[in-house]
Design a protein around this motif. Structure first.
Motif, PDB file in Angstrom:
ATOM      1  N   ARG A 294     -31.822   8.517  11.689  1.00 43.72           N
ATOM      2  CA  ARG A 294     -31.583   8.983  10.906  1.00 43.72           C
ATOM      3  C   ARG A 294     -32.733   7.865   9.749  1.00 43.72           C
ATOM      4  NH1 ARG A 294     -26.421   6.384  10.786  1.00 43.72           N
ATOM      5  NH2 ARG A 294     -27.910   4.880   9.938  1.00 43.72           N
ATOM      6  N   GLN A 295     -33.046   6.786  10.860  1.00 46.10           N
ATOM      7  CA  GLN A 295     -33.286   6.134   9.989  1.00 46.10           C
ATOM      8  C   GLN A 295     -35.060   5.914   9.598  1.00 46.10           C
ATOM      9  OE1 GLN A 295     -32.854   1.962  12.204  1.00 46.10           O
ATOM     10  NE2 GLN A 295     -31.114   2.509  12.502  1.00 46.10           N
TER      11      GLN A 295
ATOM     12  N   SER B  13     -45.166  16.315  19.193  1.00 40.85           N
ATOM     13  CA  SER B  13     -44.893  14.971  19.370  1.00 40.85           C
ATOM     14  C   SER B  13     -43.629  14.089  21.037  1.00 40.85           C
ATOM     15  CB  SER B  13     -44.731  14.222  18.083  1.00 40.85           C
ATOM     16  OG  SER B  13     -44.963  12.946  18.480  1.00 40.85           O
ATOM     17  N   HIS B  14     -42.669  14.759  20.153  1.00 43.44           N
ATOM     18  CA  HIS B  14     -41.435  15.030  21.228  1.00 43.44           C
ATOM     19  C   HIS B  14     -41.584  15.044  23.270  1.00 43.44           C
ATOM     20  CE1 HIS B  14     -40.261  17.909  19.750  1.00 43.44           C
ATOM     21  NE2 HIS B  14     -39.669  17.856  21.417  1.00 43.44           N
TER      22      HIS B  14
ATOM     23  N   THR C 204     -38.653   4.124  28.346  1.00 36.86           N
ATOM     24  CA  THR C 204     -38.863   5.831  29.016  1.00 36.86           C
ATOM     25  C   THR C 204     -39.238   6.286  30.486  1.00 36.86           C
ATOM     26  OG1 THR C 204     -40.906   5.523  27.391  1.00 36.86           O
ATOM     27  CG2 THR C 204     -39.206   5.966  25.412  1.00 36.86           C
TER      28      THR C 204
ATOM     29  N   PHE D 233     -35.639  -0.029  15.884  1.00 43.82           N
ATOM     30  CA  PHE D 233     -34.248   0.704  14.921  1.00 43.82           C
ATOM     31  C   PHE D 233     -34.327  -0.386  14.706  1.00 43.82           C
ATOM     32  CE2 PHE D 233     -35.512   3.638  18.121  1.00 43.82           C
ATOM     33  CZ  PHE D 233     -36.665   4.498  17.850  1.00 43.82           C
TER      34      PHE D 233
ATOM     35  N   ALA E 264     -31.290   6.158  15.224  1.00 45.18           N
ATOM     36  CA  ALA E 264     -32.550   5.951  15.240  1.00 45.18           C
ATOM     37  C   ALA E 264     -33.438   7.233  14.135  1.00 45.18           C
ATOM     38  CB  ALA E 264     -33.450   5.267  16.078  1.00 45.18           C
TER      39      ALA E 264
ATOM     40  N   LEU F   6     -26.733   6.575  19.075  1.00 45.46           N
ATOM     41  CA  LEU F   6     -27.748   5.803  19.033  1.00 45.46           C
ATOM     42  C   LEU F   6     -29.022   6.196  19.069  1.00 45.46           C
ATOM     43  CD1 LEU F   6     -27.145   3.063  21.548  1.00 45.46           C
ATOM     44  CD2 LEU F   6     -26.625   2.959  18.925  1.00 45.46           C
ATOM     45  N   ALA F   7     -29.243   7.421  19.238  1.00 43.86           N
ATOM     46  CA  ALA F   7     -31.122   7.612  19.243  1.00 43.86           C
ATOM     47  C   ALA F   7     -30.196   8.700  17.635  1.00 43.86           C
ATOM     48  CB  ALA F   7     -30.847   9.027  20.103  1.00 43.86           C
TER      49      ALA F   7
ATOM     50  N   LEU G  19     -30.318  -0.769  14.189  1.00 41.62           N
ATOM     51  CA  LEU G  19     -29.462  -0.785  16.041  1.00 41.62           C
ATOM     52  C   LEU G  19     -29.855  -2.778  16.207  1.00 41.62           C
ATOM     53  CD1 LEU G  19     -30.686   2.468  17.069  1.00 41.62           C
ATOM     54  CD2 LEU G  19     -28.960   1.645  15.715  1.00 41.62           C
TER      55      LEU G  19
ATOM     56  N   VAL H 233     -31.669   1.281  24.527  1.00 43.90           N
ATOM     57  CA  VAL H 233     -30.722   2.467  25.269  1.00 43.90           C
ATOM     58  C   VAL H 233     -30.523   3.418  24.706  1.00 43.90           C
ATOM     59  CG1 VAL H 233     -27.703   3.034  25.191  1.00 43.90           C
ATOM     60  CG2 VAL H 233     -28.901   0.507  26.318  1.00 43.90           C
ATOM     61  N   ALA H 234     -30.815   3.404  23.553  1.00 39.58           N
ATOM     62  CA  ALA H 234     -31.016   5.143  22.799  1.00 39.58           C
ATOM     63  C   ALA H 234     -32.457   5.180  23.215  1.00 39.58           C
ATOM     64  CB  ALA H 234     -31.219   5.144  20.796  1.00 39.58           C
TER      65      ALA H 234
ATOM     66  N   ARG I  85     -40.246   8.173  14.359  1.00 39.00           N
ATOM     67  CA  ARG I  85     -40.350   6.473  15.354  1.00 39.00           C
ATOM     68  C   ARG I  85     -39.656   6.758  16.366  1.00 39.00           C
ATOM     69  NH1 ARG I  85     -39.181   1.198  12.593  1.00 39.00           N
ATOM     70  NH2 ARG I  85     -40.745   1.975  11.073  1.00 39.00           N
ATOM     71  N   VAL I  86     -38.528   7.854  16.499  1.00 39.37           N
ATOM     72  CA  VAL I  86     -38.284   8.794  17.416  1.00 39.37           C
ATOM     73  C   VAL I  86     -38.524   9.878  18.521  1.00 39.37           C
ATOM     74  CG1 VAL I  86     -35.410   8.388  16.278  1.00 39.37           C
ATOM     75  CG2 VAL I  86     -36.507  10.624  16.174  1.00 39.37           C
ATOM     76  N   GLU I  87     -39.556  10.343  17.593  1.00 41.89           N
ATOM     77  CA  GLU I  87     -40.764  11.003  18.946  1.00 41.89           C
ATOM     78  C   GLU I  87     -41.364  10.483  19.586  1.00 41.89           C
ATOM     79  OE1 GLU I  87     -41.455  14.506  16.273  1.00 41.89           O
ATOM     80  OE2 GLU I  87     -41.615  14.275  14.543  1.00 41.89           O
ATOM     81  N   THR I  88     -41.287   9.373  18.895  1.00 40.64           N
ATOM     82  CA  THR I  88     -42.525   8.709  20.250  1.00 40.64           C
ATOM     83  C   THR I  88     -42.553   8.238  20.959  1.00 40.64           C
ATOM     84  OG1 THR I  88     -42.454   6.563  18.590  1.00 40.64           O
ATOM     85  CG2 THR I  88     -44.267   8.455  18.018  1.00 40.64           C
ATOM     86  N   VAL I  89     -40.576   8.538  20.913  1.00 41.86           N
ATOM     87  CA  VAL I  89     -40.037   8.034  22.130  1.00 41.86           C
ATOM     88  C   VAL I  89     -39.750   8.370  23.013  1.00 41.86           C
ATOM     89  CG1 VAL I  89     -39.758   5.487  20.907  1.00 41.86           C
ATOM     90  CG2 VAL I  89     -38.503   7.149  20.367  1.00 41.86           C
ATOM     91  N   GLY I  90     -39.948  10.380  22.623  1.00 40.51           N
ATOM     92  CA  GLY I  90     -39.417  11.462  23.547  1.00 40.51           C
ATOM     93  C   GLY I  90     -38.349  12.186  22.933  1.00 40.51           C
ATOM     94  N   LEU I  91     -38.113  11.601  22.075  1.00 34.65           N
ATOM     95  CA  LEU I  91     -36.790  12.032  21.373  1.00 34.65           C
ATOM     96  C   LEU I  91     -36.904  13.341  19.596  1.00 34.65           C
ATOM     97  CD1 LEU I  91     -33.958   9.396  21.075  1.00 34.65           C
ATOM     98  CD2 LEU I  91     -33.847  10.844  22.890  1.00 34.65           C
ATOM     99  N   ASP I  92     -36.425  14.552  20.247  1.00 34.48           N
ATOM    100  CA  ASP I  92     -36.986  15.509  18.796  1.00 34.48           C
ATOM    101  C   ASP I  92     -35.353  14.786  17.583  1.00 34.48           C
ATOM    102  OD1 ASP I  92     -37.088  17.763  17.433  1.00 34.48           O
ATOM    103  OD2 ASP I  92     -36.612  19.517  18.816  1.00 34.48           O
TER     104      ASP I  92
ATOM    105  N   ARG J 227     -34.774   6.312  29.530  1.00 33.08           N
ATOM    106  CA  ARG J 227     -34.527   8.171  30.727  1.00 33.08           C
ATOM    107  C   ARG J 227     -34.952   7.111  31.702  1.00 33.08           C
ATOM    108  NH1 ARG J 227     -38.718   9.625  26.803  1.00 33.08           N
ATOM    109  NH2 ARG J 227     -40.491  10.129  27.628  1.00 33.08           N
TER     110      ARG J 227
ATOM    111  N   ALA K 169     -44.842  12.807  24.905  1.00 32.59           N
ATOM    112  CA  ALA K 169     -44.181  10.978  24.509  1.00 32.59           C
ATOM    113  C   ALA K 169     -42.860  11.873  26.138  1.00 32.59           C
ATOM    114  CB  ALA K 169     -42.959  10.934  23.576  1.00 32.59           C
ATOM    115  N   ARG K 170     -42.048  12.764  26.467  1.00 30.27           N
ATOM    116  CA  ARG K 170     -41.415  13.088  27.355  1.00 30.27           C
ATOM    117  C   ARG K 170     -42.004  12.915  29.234  1.00 30.27           C
ATOM    118  NH1 ARG K 170     -36.232  13.307  25.812  1.00 30.27           N
ATOM    119  NH2 ARG K 170     -35.711  14.093  27.901  1.00 30.27           N
TER     120      ARG K 170
ATOM    121  N   PRO L 241     -25.268   6.316  23.651  1.00 31.59           N
ATOM    122  CA  PRO L 241     -26.772   6.840  23.606  1.00 31.59           C
ATOM    123  C   PRO L 241     -27.487   7.999  21.920  1.00 31.59           C
ATOM    124  CG  PRO L 241     -26.896   6.961  26.330  1.00 31.59           C
ATOM    125  CD  PRO L 241     -25.479   6.666  25.635  1.00 31.59           C
TER     126      PRO L 241
END
Lengths: 228, 327
Positions: free
Chosen positions: B205-206, A71-72, A146, A89, B203, B199-200, A92, A99-100, B210-217, A103, A75-76, B196
């Motif tokens: 942790r929560q 998935s990630h 992103t 989130f 996110a 913060l990520a 936050l 910011v979190a 949802r963070v996967e869908t914004v490209g974060l592992d 990209r 997205a990337r 960042p």
């Protein structure tokens, strides 16, 4: 070659097959509406594109087979998702949400705030304390940060007041005109879709059953397949 | 409620005022207590990265504390006995230099954190707690059976290690060293929480999906946090060993991992000064109540119970409210 290319896409939740063969393509700079009644597989298609659920068939973004990516990584590759239900989130602030996920690219916090001025006004406010419309704008802003090639909006205006809906549709239309981004909009608001999208794909029972230009979608087909 | 920044400044002032007062009053033992609090706070600040920012309840952080301790113990032991270490056919000399020992402690605990994290972060919740606990027990029993370095009895180092330009045997100078490292760790935590990455991590942790869908592992985010956290706790272990001039398998014990969690909860999970407040309270209670009764842990337990039931944000939460009140 289309930016997003989907052919004969199938997907299941356990033993229940939800998608039986979806065909869909979007070119860069194009806005396409994905429509259909409730439970027809629109959100499942989005989940398959974002690799949230497993699927089979052809699923390519810019020529890359998305089936090979988690998935990630998908997205990337350039997929920005605005999920159903304004999922920000919550703990936050607005600024931190943006910011979190940022990209590098043309979409910066300043540019997002220019498109969605309310986010600038609420910069230091916690996402959980925003109104529904503001949370939706934040979800859009977060996806833009992103710097996606393909932006997917899943029921972006559901449950919002008419004025707020207008504001969001306005922003999406502006996005379509000003950027080369491909946009996939999932919604049942036919009138708004006719205004902002160039093409539509309609799903029924997990299959794409109608595809064509928005102006070719007649009232009878819309009533029968979308229920509006 | 008072602003958290004001409380933080007050806590730091008190932290430096106590040893300053002890220096004037010629109370070297109080300086040593403050040093102990500083080192425990450093270890707990490390845990606060994993627990407070990443939401990782690790019952295995004693691994890194123990590795830091044994890094000091082993290197200093070979230096004081003038015998080189045999490592895969190579002979490596020991050292009494603190900066070298710290570097070894950071690298060794970092490597251990990568290995433990890679396996344990595939799970979450109670399984994560159990896997980290299991790793902790593995290291604990390994240390017990490591006869070359004292086994169950531990290892004594007769002279404190050296730091260029300082007399580390002077309590106030050693306190200064530990306090400086603690302040650096607090600065790292503060910057990390606002970056960042931090913060990520918050996110992730929560809502990990949802963070996967914004490209974060989320696993990678948590692994980086876990490694940073382990390294900081490892550094604290090296200092703790130097403070006591003794290392033993108890540094690896799961009880110590639990104590670190208690320190963070007492002060405030995820709050900058939470670990320092927790460590200060812990050392004070240990000293004051320990003089009155051997069962002082019972009173500490009661205090912890009150904090968990009535002040979930710990002492910082009690004075300053929630970490992120609705604006």
């Amino acid at each position: 070659m289309s930016l997003l290319e989907i052919r004969d896409l199938t997907a299941s939740y356990g033993v229940t097959q939800a998608l039986h063969g979806v065909d869909l393509s979007i070119d860069a700079g194009e806005i396409v509406a994905l429509m259909g009644r409730n439970g027809m597989g629109k959100t499942t298609t989005v989940k398959a594109i974002c690799r949230i659920i497993a699927s089979e068939g052809t699923l390519r973004l810019g020529g890359t087979d998305l089936h090979r990516l988690p998935s990630h990584r998908a997205a990337r590759l350039g997929i920005g998702l605005v999920p159903e239900g304004r999922r920000c989130f919550r703990d936050l602030t607005v600024s931190e949400n943006l910011v979190a996920t940022a990209r590098p690219g043309e979409w910066t916090q300043a540019r997002v705030e220019e498109l969605l001025p309310k986010l600038g006004q609420r910069r230091d406010q916690r996402a959980a304390s925003l109104s529904g419309g503001e949370q939706q704008m934040l979800a859009i802003g977060r996806a833009l940060m992103t710097n996606p090639r393909l932006l997917i909006l899943d029921e972006a205006t559901e449950g919002l007041a008419p004025l707020v809906r207008q504001e969001i549709w306005q922003a999406i239309a502006e996005l379509g005109h000003s950027s080369g981004m491909a946009i996939l909009v999932i919604d049942k608001a036919l009138r708004e879709m006719a205004r902002i999208a160039s093409r539509a794909v309609i799903l029924e029972r997990g299959r794409s059953v109608w595809s064509g230009r928005m102006d070719a979608l007649d009232e009878e087909t819309a009533r029968r397949l979308i229920g509006v | 409620m008072i602003p958290e920044r004001h409380l933080n400044i007050a806590v730091l002032m008190l932290f430096f005022a106590v040893p300053a007062w002890a220096l004037i009053m010629d109370e070297p033992f109080t300086i040593t207590l403050a040093t102990r609090a500083a080192i425990l706070a450093l270890a707990a600040t490390g845990l606060n990265i994993a627990l407070g920012l990443g939401g990782l309840v690790s019952l295995g952080h004693a691994i890194f504390f123990g590795i830091g301790g044994y890094a000091m113990g082993v290197l200093a032991f070979h230096a004081q006995t003038y015998t080189p270490m045999q490592l895969g056919g190579f002979e490596i000399a020991g050292t009494k230099s603190m900066p070298v020992i710290w570097l070894v402690a950071l690298v060794a605990s970092g490597i251990a954190a990568v290995l433990v994290g890679l396996l344990s972060l595939r799970t979450s919740g109670v399984y994560f707690i159990m896997i980290t606990l299991a790793f902790g027990q593995m290291f604990y029993y390994f240390a017990i059976s490591w006869r070359a370095y004292g086994g169950e009895d531990g290892l004594s180092i007769y002279v404190r290690n050296d730091f260029p330009g300082l007399n580390t045997l002077d309590p106030i100078q050693f306190f200064g060293l530990c306090a400086t490292l603690l302040c650096l760790a607090l600065l790292v935590f503060w910057r990390l929480a606002r970056s960042p990455f931090g913060l990520a991590l918050g996110a992730a942790r929560q809502v990990p999906q949802r963070v996967e869908t914004v490209g974060l592992d989320p696993v990678r985010l948590k692994l980086v946090a876990f490694v940073l956290s382990g390294m900081m706790t490892g550094l604290a272990g090296a200092l703790f060993a130097d403070l006591n001039r003794f290392v033993s398998p108890t540094m690896f014990s799961w009880q110590f991992s639990g104590e670190l969690i208690v320190l963070v909860i007492l002060g405030g999970v995820g709050r900058l000064m939470g670990p320092l407040i927790g460590a200060g309270l812990f050392v004070t209670l240990e000293h004051v109540l320990g003089d009155i009764t051997d069962f002082w842990h019972v009173i500490l337990g009661a205090i912890l119970l009150v904090i968990v039931l009535f002040a979930r944000g710990g002492v910082v939460g009690l004075f300053c409210g929630k970490a992120r009140p609705d604006a």
